[in-house]
Scaffold this active site. Sequence first.
Site, PDB file in Angstrom:
ATOM      1  N   PRO A 297       0.824  -1.214   0.000  1.00  0.00           N
ATOM      2  CA  PRO A 297       0.000   0.000   0.000  1.00  0.00           C
ATOM      3  C   PRO A 297       0.854   1.259   0.000  1.00  0.00           C
ATOM      4  CG  PRO A 297      -0.235  -1.210   2.086  1.00  0.00           C
ATOM      5  CD  PRO A 297       0.707  -1.984   1.234  1.00  0.00           C
ATOM      6  N   GLU A 298       0.639   2.123  -0.998  1.00  0.00           N
ATOM      7  CA  GLU A 298       1.323   3.409  -1.031  1.00  0.00           C
ATOM      8  C   GLU A 298       0.279   4.513  -0.892  1.00  0.00           C
ATOM      9  OE1 GLU A 298       4.732   4.315  -3.117  1.00  0.00           O
ATOM     10  OE2 GLU A 298       5.241   2.283  -3.732  1.00  0.00           O
TER      11      GLU A 298
ATOM     12  N   LYS B 117       1.602   8.000   4.183  1.00  0.00           N
ATOM     13  CA  LYS B 117       1.009   6.672   4.162  1.00  0.00           C
ATOM     14  C   LYS B 117       0.275   6.343   5.459  1.00  0.00           C
ATOM     15  CE  LYS B 117       5.064   5.138   2.426  1.00  0.00           C
ATOM     16  NZ  LYS B 117       6.099   4.143   2.060  1.00  0.00           N
TER      17      LYS B 117
ATOM     18  N   ARG C 220       0.685 -10.120   6.617  1.00  0.00           N
ATOM     19  CA  ARG C 220       2.040 -10.267   7.134  1.00  0.00           C
ATOM     20  C   ARG C 220       2.265  -9.563   8.461  1.00  0.00           C
ATOM     21  NH1 ARG C 220       6.241  -9.261   2.405  1.00  0.00           N
ATOM     22  NH2 ARG C 220       7.658  -9.434   4.172  1.00  0.00           N
TER      23      ARG C 220
ATOM     24  N   ARG D 204      17.198   0.022  -1.784  1.00  0.00           N
ATOM     25  CA  ARG D 204      15.981  -0.564  -2.334  1.00  0.00           C
ATOM     26  C   ARG D 204      16.239  -0.995  -3.777  1.00  0.00           C
ATOM     27  NH1 ARG D 204      11.524   1.289   0.596  1.00  0.00           N
ATOM     28  NH2 ARG D 204      10.390  -0.358  -0.486  1.00  0.00           N
TER      29      ARG D 204
END
Length: 265
Positions: free
Chosen positions: A2-3, A59, A109, A246
Amino acid sequence: VPELPDVERFRRIVADRAVHKPIVEVEVRNDTILRGTSPRAVRTRLVGRAFSDANRHGKWLILAADETQLVAHFGMTGALRWTSDYSRGDADRLAIRFGDGSVIVSDPRNLGTIAVLAGADDPVAVTGPLGPDARDIGANELEQLLRTSRRSLKATLLDQATIAGLGNMLSDEVLWQSRLDPARRADVDRSELAALHRAMRNVLSLAIRAGHIPRGPTWLSGQRGEDDPICPRCAGALEWRRVAARSSLWCPRCQGNRDAPGAMC
Ligand SMILES: [Zn+2]
């Protein structure tokens, strides 16, 4: 993952469906998602009250109720949905029930966060320092933030304390659309700044409208997951590279040295 556009979609669900309705019951199905609070305290603080406002900063989702606020982050796999006919899902962590339905937070998760604070508390205690929201940032403000950064452009965009809301996919998309090298320093010149700001506004507005990052034929994100990703602009091979710790997808031809052959494609 989710962004910002996903969290904006979650915010709208709460704003459209749940705000101003009395909370009838709160069910915590897995308390690993709670930070600094217990299931019992969550219930005590929310049941009988109503959310008066649904806000988002980067976020983070921030739901205000009288004298209390719920602060949520969706981690890597979290989601929020509204259902009028609640049957339990395996990944559901929190259910907030109203007279005509429930807000459900799921998180397979368990990397998300939910905290319940007093109304007067500053959410920064949970969120950590947050820069201006990426959706609202002006070009001058962006220039200031980039000019004072000593890190790479991508690391600066990812830093929530500098600009709130850009994750790995959004940063790669914005950098590709503005033709800037993710690993270059953040001190962009005037025309680069204009391109970056325009791409950020454009990507976010289309992604918010879609409720997620689009993966259409003119988007870098559409090439994620491909074995041999191809640049939708120049048809050259995209590459994966480690930037800001990243995995970063980029086009060496479009986003590389502007003086190199083919760079202006
Ligand atoms: Zn390209």
